[in-house]
Design a protein around this motif. Structure first.
Motif, short mmCIF file in Angstrom:
data_model
loop_
_atom_site.label_atom_id
_atom_site.label_comp_id
_atom_site.label_asym_id
_atom_site.label_seq_id
_atom_site.Cartn_x
_atom_site.Cartn_y
_atom_site.Cartn_z
N GLY A 100 0.84 -1.20 0.00
CA GLY A 100 0.00 0.00 0.00
C GLY A 100 0.87 1.24 0.00
N SER A 101 0.23 2.37 -0.04
CA SER A 101 0.93 3.65 0.04
C SER A 101 -0.03 4.68 0.57
CB SER A 101 1.47 4.06 -1.33
OG SER A 101 0.41 4.49 -2.16
N VAL A 102 0.37 5.94 0.51
CA VAL A 102 -0.51 6.98 1.03
C VAL A 102 -1.83 7.04 0.28
CG1 VAL A 102 1.32 8.40 2.04
CG2 VAL A 102 0.61 8.79 -0.32
N VAL A 103 -1.91 6.56 -0.95
CA VAL A 103 -3.18 6.60 -1.67
C VAL A 103 -4.13 5.49 -1.25
CG1 VAL A 103 -2.21 7.77 -3.68
CG2 VAL A 103 -2.40 5.29 -3.70
N THR A 104 -3.67 4.53 -0.48
CA THR A 104 -4.57 3.49 0.03
C THR A 104 -4.90 3.71 1.50
OG1 THR A 104 -2.73 2.00 0.49
CG2 THR A 104 -3.80 1.78 -1.65
N LEU A 105 -4.49 4.86 2.05
CA LEU A 105 -4.79 5.22 3.43
C LEU A 105 -5.87 6.30 3.46
CD1 LEU A 105 -1.15 5.68 4.83
CD2 LEU A 105 -2.61 3.66 5.05
N THR A 106 -6.65 6.31 4.52
CA THR A 106 -7.59 7.41 4.70
C THR A 106 -6.80 8.64 5.15
OG1 THR A 106 -7.99 6.96 7.03
CG2 THR A 106 -9.43 5.83 5.43
#
Length: 135
Positions: A100-106
């Motif tokens: 994951g990365s920041v785009v898969t985090l809320t």
């Protein structure tokens, strides 16, 4: 493809003679502008992906019904198609990136992650400073 109202809002022309939603360059620029606007509004890529699928109105209704602006809380008030769309986005990201990365985090998860990185960096700097003093 863009819904007609959104397409027109982002400068795409739709007529019987021509539908610019089918023009790759123009529709890509319009989609990028829409995604950017949605990110400015929500600050959370999962919310952006959901809003791109069901529209900002669907997100606003889910926020009101759930009482939350956190994707994982309000997702239950979104259409099933939208929930699946967001999960597919996450799955594709993991498939191609391997993680994951920041785009898969809320937004909240991203903010906590950044704080953790900052604390770790501060701790590493303290270790370097201590090592310099010891020399």
């Amino acid at each position: 493809a863009f819904m007609p109202v959104a397409a027109k809002q982002y400068g795409l022309k739709i007529s019987e003679a021509k539908d610019e939603r089918l023009d790759y360059a123009k529709s890509t620029r319009a989609a990028a502008a829409l995604l950017s606007d949605l990110y400015d509004k929500y600050g959370d890529w999962l919310m952006v992906i959901a809003a791109y699928n069901c529209g900002p109105g669907g997100i606003e209704k889910a926020i009101k019904k759930s009482g939350s602006r956190h994707y994982w809380v309000l997702q239950n008030f979104l259409p099933e198609e939208t929930r699946k769309h967001v999960k597919k986005f996450i799955a594709v990201h993991y498939y191609f990136e391997g993680h994951g990365s920041v785009v898969t985090l809320t937004k909240t998860e991203r903010e906590n992650y950044i704080k953790t990185l900052e604390l770790h960096a501060a701790g590493q700097q303290e270790k370097k400073d201590s090592a310099e003093v010891m020399r």
